[in-house]
Design a protein around this motif. Structure first.
Motif, mmCIF file in Angstrom:
data_model
loop_
_atom_site.group_PDB
_atom_site.id
_atom_site.type_symbol
_atom_site.label_atom_id
_atom_site.label_comp_id
_atom_site.label_asym_id
_atom_site.label_seq_id
_atom_site.Cartn_x
_atom_site.Cartn_y
_atom_site.Cartn_z
ATOM 1 N N PRO A 79 -32.837 -51.831 105.874
ATOM 2 C CA PRO A 79 -32.941 -52.752 107.008
ATOM 3 C C PRO A 79 -34.097 -53.745 106.920
ATOM 4 O O PRO A 79 -33.963 -54.895 107.358
ATOM 5 N N GLN A 80 -35.232 -53.324 106.342
ATOM 6 C CA GLN A 80 -36.380 -54.229 106.265
ATOM 7 C C GLN A 80 -36.102 -55.437 105.377
ATOM 8 O O GLN A 80 -36.816 -56.438 105.454
ATOM 9 N N MET A 81 -35.071 -55.359 104.554
ATOM 10 C CA MET A 81 -34.719 -56.474 103.681
ATOM 11 C C MET A 81 -33.494 -57.228 104.191
ATOM 12 O O MET A 81 -33.006 -58.151 103.536
ATOM 13 N N ALA A 82 -32.999 -56.843 105.362
ATOM 14 C CA ALA A 82 -31.720 -57.380 105.843
ATOM 15 C C ALA A 82 -31.728 -58.887 106.041
ATOM 16 O O ALA A 82 -30.714 -59.553 105.816
ATOM 17 N N ALA A 83 -32.861 -59.440 106.457
ATOM 18 C CA ALA A 83 -32.914 -60.880 106.721
ATOM 19 C C ALA A 83 -32.613 -61.700 105.468
ATOM 20 O O ALA A 83 -32.086 -62.812 105.555
ATOM 21 N N MET A 84 -32.902 -61.143 104.304
ATOM 22 C CA MET A 84 -32.625 -61.828 103.042
ATOM 23 C C MET A 84 -31.123 -61.946 102.790
ATOM 24 O O MET A 84 -30.685 -62.755 101.977
ATOM 25 N N ASP A 106 -20.367 -44.876 94.689
ATOM 26 C CA ASP A 106 -19.883 -43.563 95.112
ATOM 27 C C ASP A 106 -20.502 -43.163 96.451
ATOM 28 O O ASP A 106 -19.826 -42.555 97.291
ATOM 29 N N ILE A 107 -21.775 -43.495 96.623
ATOM 30 C CA ILE A 107 -22.476 -43.197 97.878
ATOM 31 C C ILE A 107 -23.306 -44.423 98.258
ATOM 32 O O ILE A 107 -24.049 -44.950 97.423
ATOM 33 N N TYR A 108 -23.175 -44.861 99.506
ATOM 34 C CA TYR A 108 -23.970 -45.994 99.988
ATOM 35 C C TYR A 108 -24.645 -45.566 101.284
ATOM 36 O O TYR A 108 -24.005 -44.992 102.172
ATOM 37 N N TRP A 109 -25.926 -45.860 101.386
ATOM 38 C CA TRP A 109 -26.742 -45.339 102.481
ATOM 39 C C TRP A 109 -27.306 -46.439 103.372
ATOM 40 O O TRP A 109 -27.630 -47.534 102.897
ATOM 41 N N ILE A 110 -27.490 -46.106 104.637
ATOM 42 C CA ILE A 110 -28.386 -46.863 105.499
ATOM 43 C C ILE A 110 -29.762 -46.235 105.310
ATOM 44 O O ILE A 110 -29.975 -45.064 105.649
ATOM 45 N N HIS A 111 -30.694 -46.983 104.759
ATOM 46 C CA HIS A 111 -31.947 -46.440 104.246
ATOM 47 C C HIS A 111 -32.847 -45.842 105.327
ATOM 48 O O HIS A 111 -33.616 -44.908 105.069
ATOM 49 N N ASN A 112 -32.823 -46.396 106.502
ATOM 50 C CA ASN A 112 -33.593 -45.854 107.627
ATOM 51 C C ASN A 112 -32.970 -46.350 108.933
ATOM 52 O O ASN A 112 -32.104 -47.232 108.910
ATOM 53 N N PRO A 113 -33.374 -45.788 110.068
ATOM 54 C CA PRO A 113 -32.651 -46.054 111.316
ATOM 55 C C PRO A 113 -32.988 -47.370 112.008
ATOM 56 O O PRO A 113 -32.472 -47.626 113.106
ATOM 57 N N ILE A 114 -33.796 -48.214 111.409
ATOM 58 C CA ILE A 114 -34.085 -49.508 112.028
ATOM 59 C C ILE A 114 -32.786 -50.307 112.151
ATOM 60 O O ILE A 114 -32.068 -50.499 111.178
ATOM 61 N N GLY A 115 -32.466 -50.737 113.346
ATOM 62 C CA GLY A 115 -31.253 -51.509 113.556
ATOM 63 C C GLY A 115 -30.011 -50.667 113.771
ATOM 64 O O GLY A 115 -28.917 -51.202 113.974
ATOM 65 N N ALA A 116 -30.166 -49.346 113.712
ATOM 66 C CA ALA A 116 -29.018 -48.472 114.002
ATOM 67 C C ALA A 116 -28.750 -48.540 115.503
ATOM 68 O O ALA A 116 -29.679 -48.669 116.296
ATOM 69 N N SER A 300 -47.449 -34.526 104.696
ATOM 70 C CA SER A 300 -47.154 -35.531 103.672
ATOM 71 C C SER A 300 -46.215 -36.618 104.187
ATOM 72 O O SER A 300 -45.640 -37.363 103.397
ATOM 73 N N ILE A 301 -46.052 -36.708 105.498
ATOM 74 C CA ILE A 301 -45.195 -37.747 106.070
ATOM 75 C C ILE A 301 -45.834 -39.110 105.788
ATOM 76 O O ILE A 301 -47.015 -39.333 106.067
ATOM 77 N N GLN A 302 -45.040 -40.019 105.230
ATOM 78 C CA GLN A 302 -45.557 -41.308 104.772
ATOM 79 C C GLN A 302 -45.455 -42.392 105.851
ATOM 80 O O GLN A 302 -44.865 -42.188 106.908
ATOM 81 N N PHE A 303 -46.016 -43.561 105.559
ATOM 82 C CA PHE A 303 -46.138 -44.615 106.562
ATOM 83 C C PHE A 303 -44.790 -45.117 107.058
ATOM 84 O O PHE A 303 -44.682 -45.630 108.172
ATOM 85 N N TRP A 304 -43.744 -44.980 106.241
ATOM 86 C CA TRP A 304 -42.431 -45.485 106.629
ATOM 87 C C TRP A 304 -41.599 -44.429 107.360
ATOM 88 O O TRP A 304 -40.475 -44.696 107.753
ATOM 89 N N GLU A 305 -42.160 -43.238 107.507
ATOM 90 C CA GLU A 305 -41.392 -42.113 108.034
ATOM 91 C C GLU A 305 -41.903 -41.670 109.401
ATOM 92 O O GLU A 305 -42.997 -42.033 109.822
ATOM 93 N N SER A 306 -41.097 -40.838 110.031
ATOM 94 C CA SER A 306 -41.543 -40.136 111.222
ATOM 95 C C SER A 306 -41.156 -38.682 111.078
ATOM 96 O O SER A 306 -40.268 -38.339 110.278
ATOM 97 N N LYS A 307 -41.804 -37.800 111.817
ATOM 98 C CA LYS A 307 -41.451 -36.392 111.772
ATOM 99 C C LYS A 307 -40.073 -36.216 112.385
ATOM 100 O O LYS A 307 -39.770 -36.760 113.444
ATOM 101 N N MET A 308 -39.216 -35.466 111.708
ATOM 102 C CA MET A 308 -37.865 -35.248 112.222
ATOM 103 C C MET A 308 -37.913 -34.343 113.445
ATOM 104 O O MET A 308 -38.734 -33.423 113.517
ATOM 105 N N GLU A 309 -37.031 -34.601 114.398
ATOM 106 C CA GLU A 309 -37.010 -33.791 115.616
ATOM 107 C C GLU A 309 -35.598 -33.681 116.120
ATOM 108 O O GLU A 309 -34.694 -34.325 115.608
#
Length: 309
Positions: A79-84, A106-116, A300-309
């Motif tokens: 999603p962060q690259m979607a504007a391109m 074979d498999i295509y992903w939505i990389h993160n939930p931004i814009g979901a 080890s949660i990184q800057f682009w992530e959030s803790k799952m809940e």
């Protein structure tokens, strides 16, 4: 789709942004790809975001040389690259297909939930056209996974996979019920950063830090003193199995029902991955690893992530 127990990751391939400190040119990865394929590890994961498409380009060349039908290819819409790409999932997918010289993924992903959920809806035409065979979501929590699943089911399709950060130091996808939900609903759960980019490989510790000059060194070197006991426990169990600490860290994920994505930039990593699938950890060994991980106090949660809940 007949999946191997372990996926090969190409995140570090074409590392133009210095995240991994990798200086290998594309063709240098060919022996690694060929060794993995010979061993039956034919599931490869990449993304448009990995070095701005360079990873896809390198991998695509190898896949086509090996025969497209012999490789399971996984890549992502970020999603962060979607504007391109005019905020179009299909346009980013088409660009990836062109870059990799392929007709389908074979498999295509939505990389993160931004814009979901809007981007999830845009997967449906790709499934209808056959440009993608199956779809998944990455870095999604349980509520977001269920939302994506509903969108796809309403259109006559299904969510086939979830890909989240999973390791001894980040078990939030397990603690939140995501992994058990995936098992109950025939969704494959992929774990990335299972080795925490090498911090759990046994190669690095407080006395032997990552070489300076990469983003992963900046993230993990300050944490290595806290990880001493966990690294020691990994090495102890590894010695009992006559394998490496990295293999035990990955085998732990397999033990938990996770399909780990292991980044490979060296031949020995492919050789270790092959043997990792054969390691059987006891419940006691897994519990001792978890206790050491919890005692470290490291998140080890990184800057682009959030803790799952």
């Amino acid at each position: 789709m007949n999946l191997p127990k372990i996926a090969m990751g190409a995140w570090a391939w074409g590392d133009t942004d210095g995240y991994f400190g990798n200086t290998m040119a594309g063709e240098e990865f060919r022996p690694i790809f060929e060794a993995a394929m010979k061993a039956g590890l034919n599931l490869w994961d990449t993304a448009t975001a990995y070095s701005n498409g360079e990873s896809e380009k390198i991998l695509g060349g190898f896949v086509n040389d090996a025969g497209r039908e012999n490789v399971i290819v996984s890549t992502k819409f970020t999603p962060q690259m979607a504007a391109m790409y005019d905020n179009s999932v299909e346009k980013m997918c088409d660009a990836s297909l062109a870059r990799m010289n392929m007709e389908y993924f074979d498999i295509y992903w939505i990389h993160n939930p931004i814009g979901a959920p809007e981007y999830t809806k845009q997967l449906i035409p790709l499934l209808k056209s056959g440009k993608v065979k199956t779809v998944g979501v990455s870095n999604h929590n349980l509520a977001q996974i269920k939302e994506a699943e509903t969108i796809l089911k309403d259109a006559g399709f299904r969510l086939s996979a979830v890909q989240n950060h999973y390791s001894l130091l980040n078990r939030s996808s397990e603690e939140s019920g995501i992994i058990s939900y995936c098992k109950a609903n025939d969704i494959v759960f992929y774990g990335y950063m299972t080795l925490e980019q090498g911090a759990l490989s046994g190669k690095y510790d407080a006395a032997h830090p990552f070489p300076e000059g990469s983003a992963r060194a900046n993230v993990f070197n300050p944490l290595l003193p806290q990880l001493g006991a966990l690294i020691g426990e990994l090495k102890k169990i590894a010695a009992a199995h006559n394998v490496s600490a990295a293999q035990i860290a990955a085998a732990y994920a397999v033990h938990k029902g996770v399909l780990p994505i292991l980044g490979v930039t060296k031949l020995y990593q492919v050789e270790e991955a092959v043997k990792t699938a054969e390691i059987i950890l006891s419940a006691e060994e897994a519990a001792s690893l978890e206790a050491a991980a919890d005692a470290s106090g490291v998140s080890s949660i990184q800057f682009w992530e959030s803790k799952m809940e």
